[in-house]
Design a protein around this motif. Structure first.
Motif, PDB file in Angstrom:
ATOM      1  N   ARG A  37     -50.392  19.361 -43.453  1.00 23.65           N
ATOM      2  CA  ARG A  37     -51.667  18.703 -43.696  1.00 23.65           C
ATOM      3  C   ARG A  37     -51.483  17.248 -44.094  1.00 23.65           C
ATOM      4  O   ARG A  37     -52.239  16.391 -43.692  1.00 23.65           O
ATOM      5  N   ALA A  76     -50.982  15.183 -41.024  1.00 15.71           N
ATOM      6  CA  ALA A  76     -51.966  15.364 -39.967  1.00 15.71           C
ATOM      7  C   ALA A  76     -52.944  14.190 -39.913  1.00 15.71           C
ATOM      8  O   ALA A  76     -53.092  13.433 -40.855  1.00 15.71           O
ATOM      9  N   PHE A 134     -59.503  13.734 -40.265  1.00 18.20           N
ATOM     10  CA  PHE A 134     -60.722  13.780 -39.447  1.00 18.20           C
ATOM     11  C   PHE A 134     -61.887  13.433 -40.351  1.00 18.20           C
ATOM     12  O   PHE A 134     -62.228  14.185 -41.250  1.00 18.20           O
ATOM     13  N   THR A 148     -59.851  25.998 -28.367  1.00 21.35           N
ATOM     14  CA  THR A 148     -58.806  26.110 -29.386  1.00 21.35           C
ATOM     15  C   THR A 148     -58.340  27.552 -29.571  1.00 21.35           C
ATOM     16  O   THR A 148     -57.345  27.786 -30.247  1.00 21.35           O
ATOM     17  N   SER A 191     -52.215  20.664 -28.993  1.00 21.92           N
ATOM     18  CA  SER A 191     -51.176  20.478 -30.005  1.00 21.92           C
ATOM     19  C   SER A 191     -50.240  19.337 -29.643  1.00 21.92           C
ATOM     20  O   SER A 191     -49.815  18.578 -30.503  1.00 21.92           O
ATOM     21  N   VAL A 193     -57.380  16.816 -32.910  1.00 23.13           N
ATOM     22  CA  VAL A 193     -58.296  17.481 -33.832  1.00 23.13           C
ATOM     23  C   VAL A 193     -59.612  17.615 -33.078  1.00 23.13           C
ATOM     24  O   VAL A 193     -60.132  16.637 -32.537  1.00 23.13           O
ATOM     25  N   SER A 198     -63.624  18.777 -32.938  1.00 29.87           N
ATOM     26  CA  SER A 198     -64.850  19.102 -33.665  1.00 29.87           C
ATOM     27  C   SER A 198     -65.927  19.454 -32.647  1.00 29.87           C
ATOM     28  O   SER A 198     -66.439  18.573 -31.945  1.00 29.87           O
ATOM     29  N   LYS A 227     -60.191  14.024 -31.329  1.00 25.32           N
ATOM     30  CA  LYS A 227     -59.486  12.856 -31.844  1.00 25.32           C
ATOM     31  C   LYS A 227     -57.996  13.155 -31.897  1.00 25.32           C
ATOM     32  O   LYS A 227     -57.595  14.278 -32.144  1.00 25.32           O
TER      33      LYS A 227
END
Length: 167
Positions: A26, A29, A32, A68, A149, A154, A156, A163
Motif C-alpha cells: 500500500r 501504491a 487514488f 478486475t 496489474s 487503479v 474506479s 489510473k
C-alpha cells in the motif's frame, strides 16, 4: 513468509517466498484521489460496467470491458479478425476458459500483443498475452487483472476511470 512445500511446488516458487506485506504494498501504491472533475461526463448514481478504448497492436479497439475479477485478457474473434493477424501466430492452449455463467469456452490460442493505455503524455505500452476466444456481440476485448496489474492500474467503476503511475 514460509510456504508449505506442497503449496510452494504448486505455485512454482520453491521452499521460501519473500513478499511485501500488504502495508508495504500500500505504501508504494498509486494514491487514488477523487476530485470533482473526475466525475465529469458520468451520470450518478450508476452501476455501469467500465468500458474503455485502447490501442492493441496499433489498432484502435473500442468496447474493452475492464474486469478486475477476471484472471485472463481475452481478444474476441471479431476484433482479432479485423486486425488481420495470421491465426498461425497463435500459440496453442491446453486449458479452457470459463465464462461467468460457468459455460466452458475453448480458446483458439493465445498471442502476445502490445497494449497501449492512456493519452499523451501519459501513454504506456506493455506486451500482454491475449487469449483468442469466442464471439461477443457487444465487446471486442476483455481486460483482466494480468494487464491491469502490469500497468499498476487503479480502477474506479464509480468514477469510470483507470489510473496508473506516471513513470
Amino acid at each position: 513468509m514460509e510456504i508449505p512445500t506442497e503449496l510452494g511446488k504448486l505455485m512454482g516458487i520453491g521452499w521460501r517466498h519473500t513478499a511485501l506485506t500488504p502495508i508495504e504494498v500500500r505504501s508504494r501504491a498509486l494514491p487514488f484521489t477523487s476530485r470533482p472533475q473526475d466525475l465529469e461526463g458520468v451520470t450518478t448514481p450508476h452501476d455501469d460496467a467500465f468500458v474503455i478504448r485502447a490501442t492493441i497492436a496499433n489498432y484502435d479497439v473500442a468496447r474493452i470491458f475492464v474486469d478486475t475479477g477476471s484472471s485472463v485478457n481475452v481478444l474476441y474473434k471479431d476484433a482479432f479478425d479485423r486486425m488481420q493477424i495470421d491465426q498461425e501466430e497463435l500459440q496453442p492452449m491446453a486449458t479452457s476458459l470459463f465464462r461467468f455463467s460457468g459455460h466452458e469456452v475453448q480458446p483458439l490460442g493465445q498471442i502476445q500483443l502490445p497494449l497501449s493505455l492512456g493519452e499523451e503524455p501519459l501513454w504506456r505500452t506493455h506486451k500482454h498475452p491475449l487469449h483468442n476466444g469466442g464471439r461477443s456481440v457487444r465487446l471486442q476485448c476483455h481486460l483482466g487483472r494480468p494487464a491491469l496489474s502490469s500497468f499498476g492500474a487503479v480502477v474506479s467503476t464509480f468514477h469510470q476511470k483507470l489510473k496508473f503511475p506516471d513513470l
